[in-house]
Write a protein that holds these residues in place. Structure first.
Motif, PDB file in Angstrom:
ATOM      1  N   THR A   1       0.721  -1.074   0.031  1.00  0.00           N
ATOM      2  CA  THR A   1      -0.096   0.030   0.188  1.00  0.00           C
ATOM      3  C   THR A   1       0.929   1.347   0.005  1.00  0.00           C
TER       4      THR A   1
ATOM      5  N   ASN B   1       1.289   5.189   0.743  1.00  0.00           N
ATOM      6  CA  ASN B   1       0.635   6.070   1.477  1.00  0.00           C
ATOM      7  C   ASN B   1       0.355   7.509   0.845  1.00  0.00           C
TER       8      ASN B   1
ATOM      9  N   SER C   1      -8.091  14.871   4.781  1.00  0.00           N
ATOM     10  CA  SER C   1      -8.912  13.865   4.750  1.00  0.00           C
ATOM     11  C   SER C   1     -10.502  14.022   4.911  1.00  0.00           C
TER      12      SER C   1
ATOM     13  N   SER D   1      -3.522   4.511  -0.615  1.00  0.00           N
ATOM     14  CA  SER D   1      -4.064   4.728   0.503  1.00  0.00           C
ATOM     15  C   SER D   1      -4.458   6.041   0.864  1.00  0.00           C
ATOM     16  N   PRO D   2      -5.625   6.545   0.889  1.00  0.00           N
ATOM     17  CA  PRO D   2      -6.624   5.989   0.426  1.00  0.00           C
ATOM     18  C   PRO D   2      -6.745   5.795  -1.273  1.00  0.00           C
TER      19      PRO D   2
ATOM     20  N   ASP E   1     -10.118   1.257   2.717  1.00  0.00           N
ATOM     21  CA  ASP E   1      -9.846   2.294   2.810  1.00  0.00           C
ATOM     22  C   ASP E   1     -10.081   3.435   1.424  1.00  0.00           C
TER      23      ASP E   1
END
Length: 458
Positions: free
Chosen positions: A241, A243, A299, A373-374, A436
């Motif tokens: 994943t 970030n 976010s 992610s996401p 996510d």
């Protein structure tokens, strides 16, 4: 071997396996394979290959249907009868009647022989198939990442079995929504719900279909994944994943690849950046903007003029720092497959593109699929522009064979088991539980951001 040749041979193999099952009760597998290969050889050297697998199947199926085993011959009567004792004459009139031979007139005898011959010949020929009704041609404009699916001979045949021939043109999904002349098409099939929503509004269409979807992903190489793991950007696991928050920190500080600690594999004086498509034309670039703007906005999904203004400098930098960008996702991914990590160590793609490339044998050792992610789900949305386009939308959404074939091209269809089986069969590591996943901004917000980024290109 070219990708087209590989795909053609894979289609021939799948068709052979299918016919082995169909004719299991009448022909051996070896015989079916022999008939298929003989039919395939008829097309050696033919320059146009699009419908070769379809024609090979028709020829082989016809020959296998015709070769029905004849019944075992019975023993024929002897040419001369053995002499026998004459039967005793009966008393009375019968005893006095002379014996006679029964003769048919010559013309009648010849007619009987001719009729018998005709019957035998006709019985030996396969019954002519009924004439095939003409296919309904349906024209659509699609996102380029679905081109391989629509050109697959099995998909062509599946539509033909339903009486449909689909003709497609490809374009960037944002182009489809904003600049393509849709009056020439029966359906529009961009790669995202916002683009589909805009087409619905513009054309005053209430119906839409979402036959499959694909999460956004990043195609990279093992040395790059290892390097970014040390930098705290990539987290290793069943699937790596990526970030996005940590990545944006590297972007805002203008970090270059040769500044990363422990970098011995990609020591170049270039900023750490993901390569994308052109945000002015392509949906995959819009999905990249949706994710990065979400993270840059604390976010939260961007909404309103203030939020747009706050995230715009960073998301603009993500695109303008790349230099040239392609109009569709097909271009940068093909470069990833053929050139290697020199020009583009990380490429923004649809998961389906990577899975499809695995099934076609195009992924080389050291190529890696990572999930941001996401992430967001790109919902491929078909907007029918008339009754013919609606027919294609319904078939793609409900026909089990087309849904299975979509999974073979890497798309996540309504039946999750289809996609899981493809991934397992080809041993490709994919995210089984996408948790996510964030929402995409409204179409209007996304357009405001994309337009503003576009203006910065000059």
């Amino acid at each position: 071997m070219s990708g087209d040749t590989l795909r053609e041979e894979q289609a021939i193999r799948r068709t052979t396996d299918h016919l082995v099952q169909v004719f299991a009760g009448t022909h051996s597998a070896e015989h079916v394979e022999s008939v298929m290969q003989a039919a395939y050889r008829r097309f050696d050297g033919l320059p146009v290959r699009d419908f070769v697998p379809v024609m090979v199947e028709r020829i082989a199926r016809g020959e296998l249907t015709a070769r029905v085993e004849a019944p075992a011959p019975t023993e024929s009567a002897p040419t001369e009868a053995a002499p026998t004792e004459p039967a005793p004459a009966k008393a009375g009139v019968m005893a006095r009647m002379p014996s006679r031979k029964v003769l048919l007139p010559i013309g009648l005898g010849v007619a009987v022989v001719v009729v018998a011959a005709v019957v035998v010949v006709n019985l030996g020929k396969p019954e002519a198939p009924p004439p095939t009704p003409p296919l309904t041609v349906v024209r659509g404009v699609i996102g380029s990442e679905k081109k391989a699916f629509f050109e697959d001979p099995q998909v062509v045949r599946a539509f033909a079995d339903k009486g449909v021939k689909v003709e497609i043109e490809s374009a960037g999904s944002r182009q489809i929504a904003t600049s393509v002349d849709l009056s020439r098409f029966d359906f529009a099939f961009p790669s995202s719900a916002p683009a589909g929503e805009f087409i619905q509004r513009k054309r005053k269409v209430s119906t839409k279909y979402t036959p499959f979807s694909s999460p956004m992903a990043i195609a990279t190489f093992q040395p790059i994944a290892d390097l970014l793991t040390k930098a705290g950007v990539v987290k290793q696991g069943p699937v790596p994943t990526f970030n996005i928050g940590r990545y944006l920190e590297l972007v805002t500080t203008d970090t270059k690849w040769d500044q990363l600690t422990g970098n011995s594999d990609y020591r170049v004086d270039k900023n750490v950046l993901i390569s994308t498509t052109d945000p002015r034309t392509s949906n995959s670039a819009a999905m990249y903007l949706a994710i990065t703007s979400y993270v840059a906005n604390g976010s939260k999904v961007v909404h309103g003029a203030t939020a747009e203004k706050n995230v715009l400098p960073l998301v603009t930098q993500l695109f303008t720092s790349q230099g040239y960008t392609d109009n569709t996702s097909e271009g940068p991914f093909n470069e990833y497959l053929t050139v290697g990590m020199g020009p583009s160590p990380m490429v923004w793609i649809y998961e389906a593109q990577f899975v499809d490339a695995v099934t076609r044998g195009q992924i080389k050792p050291g190529m890696v699929l990572m999930y941001p992610s996401p992430t967001v789900m790109s919902k491929h949305t078909l907007v029918p522009l008339n009754a013919s386009g609606d027919r294609v939308g319904r078939l793609l959404s409900t026909d089990s064979q087309l849904q299975r074939l979509a999974a073979e091209h890497g798309f996540r269809s309504a039946d999750a088991a289809d996609f899981a089986k493809v991934a397992a069969d080809h041993q490709v590591s994919v995210a089984t539980d996408l948790i996510d996943v964030v929402d995409i901004p409204s179409y209007d917000t996304l357009e405001h951001l994309l337009d503003s980024v576009g203006k910065s290109y000059g």
